[in-house]
Design a protein around this motif. Structure first.
Motif: not given
Ligand code: ATP
Ligand code: MG
Length: 727
Positions: A338, A341-342, A369, A388, A393, A401-406
């Motif tokens: 994350n 990515k972000y 970050d 997501r 933003r 991404g699927s929004g499942l990670g966190l």
């Molecule tokens: P996945 O992890 O399942 O591939 P994802 O990254 O979209 O997909 P999450 O990891 O659950 O899903 O994160 C949910 C949302 O939180 C993200 O889509 C993003 O908008 C936000 N997010 C998470 N981490 C960060 C970060 N370090 N900086 C900015 N936004 C973040």
């Protein structure tokens, strides 16, 4: 206004008096209800006894009955303070005592007909006991009641009526007893029914909520699955038709997208396993710092490719503790991926680990970050499944991404007895702080074995292949122009490969860009996705269809949202067709073709001079009005040799180039070709109906140059104007 009784305060006080540590909420409510009911009975009985004493002071039997009941209720009220678990038993004993005692008093009074209605007391006790929800108690009380009733009946001939029980006293008593017993019974049943209604309402609400969650889940799942599936299907197709060109690139895309799919499935399975409590923890003991260093290293190439610096600062080293390598991998990977990515190019990700001793020994892992950050109101949602981020933003939707990670990370951390907190400043950066308890119970693993454990974990680059810039190819003029609005590069690539043979393909990576290009290019057809950053497809569709400059452009909505509601929504807003991902290649091409053909038919209709839209066809209303406006303006200014295009632009509220393009795409003629046609038709009309010569007709219809007029006239009608005059 000063309240005489603050009911809430009284309620709280009672709760405080009768509760004890560890009493459940339900138990407390039950206990309180009984206590209040008993107090009410006690007061009623004391008052009734007192009133009765005033009226019939000599009626000793009944006074002692009142006293008997008062003592029993008082005893219960006091017992409630001291007795915890066995209060129900005391209550049952009391109820048996009341039933049997009442029976004895009935005998003393002279049997059922002379009891002033006391026989109902036993039945009331049974009714009241139902609230225990312990059937055996109620059955026991009912049996006792029936026995007393039958016995009173059998013994009746042997009883003597008490001298105080005159018939007026009997009636009076009967009425009073029946009144209060009925009142309580009524309230009891009422309460019972309203509770039932309340429960039913709650159940319905819960079911509805569950249903909504499930539908949302399904929609989201299908959405997440459809996009990679579209790419996989599309690439397979391209490889089949042109293996030389697509074999290498296509297979890599298929591979990446299947990894994404597999990852979704694994994440979802893990989440449901965690939810069902079926996920087990398998700890090893070792130097966790070494393991985290290894995990951080896995992300180096991903970070490099995004030009993000990745640094790890362990405060203590080594830290020997129990950890579950698989779960720790998932947690750390999600957080680092994350943070990378972000983030923006040139960004930084810092990981630190430290030992916190303030609340037992805990390992604190921080992933910080300086990326795009998260809005404050969004912080609450980021741990939700499928969340997501705000579509405003930037950057979010372009990232896979699927929004499942966190969601998964949070559950895993909970399973390990840890906590996670997120802090973020929008636009500045984000910090996730994980705290894990330090224990040393598992068996020790030598550092050299680490390779074995970690061997299974692969580097994450596969999902995050750098997308090269998409190139818009120049194409020959005679192909219809197609604008693809889609945020996923690989889908744009597939669509272009599929359609560039028949269309001049342009693309935009979000709705905002799409809308801008629709205005600038005035394409022949638009193919748009729905879920996109900046401006989604529906909003863009709305803009395109409600703006006279673009309303004529057919739009096909291409989306992964296959649910009926969004289909209807899309069509309602004027989408000309709706195709869901993964789509069928032939269906898509056929749809595009049909719409382009339809456009050609419309062009024919509009290009006929003097076309007069008689039917107010709702679909073409805006276009009809537009064409009418333009041709009316032209007719009105026909004789004006310096036909002023700026005035026409003003009239239809469009820029010169927009007007040119819209007109051309509707009629397949330029404005001047059309104007000339109108002039020629007018001249023909004049020549055939009025008594004027050729040069007069030419001047009146706006031609200055006579020979030019003659040439154009002959070309259009196949006859020289001077000949037509003679006819
Ligand atoms: P996945 O992890 O399942 O591939 P994802 O990254 O979209 O997909 P999450 O990891 O659950 O899903 O994160 C949910 C949302 O939180 C993200 O889509 C993003 O908008 C936000 N997010 C998470 N981490 C960060 C970060 N370090 N900086 C900015 N936004 C973040
Ligand atoms: Mg993530």
């Amino acid at each position: 206004m000063v309240k005489l009784f603050d009911l809430k305060k009284i309620d709280k006080r009672i709760e405080k008096i009768i509760s004890y540590p560890g009493i459940g909420k339900n138990n407390l409510i039950l206990r309180k209800n009984y206590w209040i009911a008993s107090l009410a009975f006690f007061i009623v009985i004391v008052v009734l006894t007192f009133v009765f004493w005033l009226i019939y002071p000599e009626f000793k039997i009944l006074l002692s009955y009142g006293l008997f009941l008062s003592v029993i209720f008082l005893e219960y009220l006091i017992a409630a303070f001291f007795v915890r678990e066995n209060l129900k038993k005391i209550q049952v004993i009391n109820q048996v005592l009341i039933t049997v005692g009442t029976f004895l008093f009935i005998l003393k009074l002279g049997g059922i007909p002379h009891s002033g209605g006391l026989i109902f007391v036993g039945f009331f006790v049974v009714l009241f006991s139902l609230d225990f929800k312990i059937i055996k108690y109620s059955v026991l009380l009912f049996i006792i009641y029936v026995i007393t009733l039958v016995l009173a009946g059998i013994l009746h001939p042997y009883l003597t009526v008490a001298p105080e029980m005159t018939s007026s006293a009997n009636i009076f008593l009967f009425v009073v007893n029946l009144l209060w017993i009925s009142a309580f019974a009524f309230l009891f049943v009422l309460n019972f029914i309203s509770q039932r209604i309340e429960i039913e309402k709650k159940e319905i609400k819960l079911l509805k909520e569950l249903n909504e969650i499930r539908t949302k889940l399904y929609t989201n799942i299908t959405h997440e699955f459809r996009t990679p599936l579209t790419v996989i299907q599309g690439m397979t197709d391209l490889i089949r038709t042109n293996p030389d060109k697509w074999l290498h690139r296509g297979t890599r895309k298929i591979e990446n997208n299947s990894v994404i799919l597999l990852n979704y499935v694994n994440q979802m399975l893990d989440l449901s396993k965690l939810e069902a409590g079926a996920m087990t923890v398998s700890m090893i003991q070792g130097n966790i710092i070494l393991y985290i260093t290894y995990l951080v290293d896995l992300f180096r190439s991903l970070a490099d490719s995004k030009k993000v610096t990745l640094q790890y600062f362990p405060e203590n080293e080594p830290v020997l503790m129990d950890y579950d390598p698989a779960k720790l991998t998932q947690i750390i990977s999600n957080l680092i991926s994350n943070a990378v990515k972000y983030n923006k190019s040139g960004g930084k990700v810092e990981i630190t680990t430290s030992i916190n001793k303030s609340n037992g020994y805990r390992l604190e892992i921080k992933v910080r970050d300086n990326g795009i950050g998260i809005k404050e109101e969004e912080l609450l949602n980021i741990f939700d499944r499928f969340y997501r981020g705000d579509k405003d933003r930037k950057n979010i939707q372009n990232e896979p991404g699927s929004g499942l990670g966190l969601a998964l990370t949070l559950e895993l951390i909970k399973l390990l007895g840890g906590t996670i907190r997120a802090e973020s400043v929008y636009g500045k950066g984000t910090e996730f702080r994980v705290s894990l308890p330090v224990t040393n119970n598992a068996s020790l693993v030598e550092n050299k074995d680490l390779a074995e454990i970690t061997g299974v974990i692969s580097a994450p680059e596969a999902y995050y292949e750098e997308e090269g810039p998409l190139v818009e190819k120049k194409c020959r003029q005679n192909k219809p122009e197609l604008l693809i609005v889609e945020d996923r590069h690989d889908i744009v690539e597939y669509l272009s490969a599929l359609l560039e043979k028949d269309y001049c393909v342009q693309y935009a990576l979000n709705g905002k860009e799409g809308w801008k290009k629709a205005l600038d290019l005035s394409p022949d057809i638009i193919l748009s996705d729905i879920m996109m950053p900046e401006m989604d497809g529906i909003e863009m569709l709305d803009k395109v269809k409600n703006d006279v400059r673009t309303s004529h452009i057919p739009v096909i909505v291409l989306t992964a949202k296959a649910d009926i509601a969004s289909r209807i929504n899309g069509l309602k807003r004027g989408a000309d067709a709706y195709i869901s991902k993964p789509f069928n290649k032939e269906e898509l091409m056929a749809q595009l073709n049909t719409l382009v053909e339809l456009r050609k038919k419309l062009q024919k209709r509009y290009s006929i001079i003097g076309y007069n839209p008689v039917s107010k066809d709702a679909d073409n209303n805006t276009e009809d009005i537009f064409i009418q406006k333009v041709s009316e303006f032209m007719r009105d200014n026909l004789e004006d040799d310096n036909f002023n295009i700026n005035d026409l632009c003003y009239e239809v509220a469009m820029s010169r180039s927009q007007l040119y393009r819209k007109f051309k795409s509707l009629t397949n003629k330029t404005l001047f070709e059309y104007l000339q046609l109108i002039r020629l038709h007018k001249a023909k009309e004049l020549l055939t109906t009025a008594d004027i010569n050729v040069s007069e007709a030419a001047t009146l219809s706006g031609f200055k140059n006579l020979s030019h007029f003659s040439r154009a006239f002959t070309k259009e009608f196949g006859i020289n104007p001077s000949k037509i005059k003679k006819m």
